[in-house]
Design an enzyme around this catalytic site. Structure first.
Site, PDB file in Angstrom:
ATOM      1  N   ARG A  82       0.913  28.876  57.215  1.00 27.88           N
ATOM      2  CA  ARG A  82       1.158  27.585  57.857  1.00 27.88           C
ATOM      3  C   ARG A  82       2.557  27.111  57.508  1.00 27.88           C
ATOM      4  O   ARG A  82       2.960  27.128  56.346  1.00 27.88           O
ATOM      5  CB  ARG A  82       0.133  26.539  57.420  1.00 27.88           C
ATOM      6  CG  ARG A  82       0.449  25.197  58.065  1.00 27.88           C
ATOM      7  CD  ARG A  82      -0.665  24.225  58.046  1.00 27.88           C
ATOM      8  NE  ARG A  82      -0.226  22.967  58.625  1.00 27.88           N
ATOM      9  CZ  ARG A  82      -0.919  21.870  58.587  1.00 27.88           C
ATOM     10  NH1 ARG A  82      -2.109  21.860  58.018  1.00 27.88           N
ATOM     11  NH2 ARG A  82      -0.460  20.763  59.129  1.00 27.88           N
ATOM     12  N   ARG A  92      -0.814  25.197  64.609  1.00 25.82           N
ATOM     13  CA  ARG A  92      -0.887  25.689  63.240  1.00 25.82           C
ATOM     14  C   ARG A  92      -1.828  26.882  63.131  1.00 25.82           C
ATOM     15  O   ARG A  92      -2.809  26.966  63.847  1.00 25.82           O
ATOM     16  CB  ARG A  92      -1.311  24.594  62.277  1.00 25.82           C
ATOM     17  CG  ARG A  92      -2.669  24.019  62.581  1.00 25.82           C
ATOM     18  CD  ARG A  92      -2.858  22.661  62.007  1.00 25.82           C
ATOM     19  NE  ARG A  92      -2.146  21.736  62.856  1.00 25.82           N
ATOM     20  CZ  ARG A  92      -2.322  20.436  62.857  1.00 25.82           C
ATOM     21  NH1 ARG A  92      -3.171  19.898  62.048  1.00 25.82           N
ATOM     22  NH2 ARG A  92      -1.654  19.667  63.659  1.00 25.82           N
ATOM     23  N   ASP A  95      -5.498  24.766  59.394  1.00 27.88           N
ATOM     24  CA  ASP A  95      -5.492  23.406  58.865  1.00 27.88           C
ATOM     25  C   ASP A  95      -6.799  23.260  58.097  1.00 27.88           C
ATOM     26  O   ASP A  95      -7.863  23.583  58.637  1.00 27.88           O
ATOM     27  CB  ASP A  95      -5.422  22.396  60.017  1.00 27.88           C
ATOM     28  CG  ASP A  95      -5.266  20.962  59.543  1.00 27.88           C
ATOM     29  OD1 ASP A  95      -4.664  20.751  58.474  1.00 27.88           O
ATOM     30  OD2 ASP A  95      -5.736  20.058  60.249  1.00 27.88           O
ATOM     31  N   ASP A  97      -8.772  20.362  56.091  1.00 32.31           N
ATOM     32  CA  ASP A  97      -8.812  18.939  55.757  1.00 32.31           C
ATOM     33  C   ASP A  97     -10.006  18.636  54.870  1.00 32.31           C
ATOM     34  O   ASP A  97     -11.131  19.044  55.160  1.00 32.31           O
ATOM     35  CB  ASP A  97      -8.937  18.082  57.027  1.00 32.31           C
ATOM     36  CG  ASP A  97      -7.665  18.031  57.828  1.00 32.31           C
ATOM     37  OD1 ASP A  97      -6.578  18.149  57.226  1.00 32.31           O
ATOM     38  OD2 ASP A  97      -7.745  17.875  59.058  1.00 32.31           O
TER      39      ASP A  97
END
Length: 163
Positions: A82, A92, A95, A97
């Site tokens: 990334r 991307r 990711d 989160d």
């Protein structure tokens, strides 16, 4: 402590990227207990001219602090290629989160728990509730009610599984 991580990818081979992220989490000592189905979702934010995302949520068990877990997620993102510093909602490879971590409620410059967008994004709520249909936020907010209140905003199409 039980937690939930959101995974997303729209560059390269998104299904392989999501699987690689789960493998990396396990290799770094984060027990991934269960993964949701994968969902194709439209980009959100200010950068809409990009490929659709493949998203999923994983339920984890960890003894790490929220900051340590965030550091690990960012390190895995970097290991997977990334590129940081681009558009906030841009394309991307991966990711990761941190959505929820036990009953932790906190807000720092780096991290907010529960995640700031957990109640406003269908592509987060649908897989979260797939994993735990009775899930509520630490303040008692019922996520099924939140999802019902979103109406039809944001396309979320079942794509498959991470396995």
């Amino acid at each position: 402590m039980r937690g939930y991580l959101g995974l997303g990818s729209n560059v390269g081979d998104p299904p392989a990227n999501l699987r690689a992220a789960v493998d990396a989490l396990n290799e770094h000592g984060i027990h991934v207990g269960k993964a949701s189905s994968t969902y194709v979702t439209e980009p959100v934010g200010e950068f809409l001219e990009q490929a659709d995302f493949l998203n999923a949520v994983v339920r984890i068990e960890t003894d790490r602090s929220p900051d340590d877990l965030l550091d690990l997620c960012k390190a895995i993102e970097a290991e997977m290629g990334r590129m940081f510093g681009g558009p906030r909602h841009g394309p991307r490879v991966i990711d990761i989160d941190l959505l929820l971590l036990g009953d932790v409620e906190m807000e720092t410059e780096r991290l907010r728990l529960p995640h700031a967008e957990v109640t406003s994004r269908r592509f987060v709520l649908v897989p979260l509730l797939e994993l735990d249909p009775e899930l509520a936020l630490p303040d008692g907010t019922d996520l099924r009610e939140v999802l019902a209140g979103l109406g039809d905003e944001g396309r979320v199409e079942l794509a498959g599984t991470l396995e």
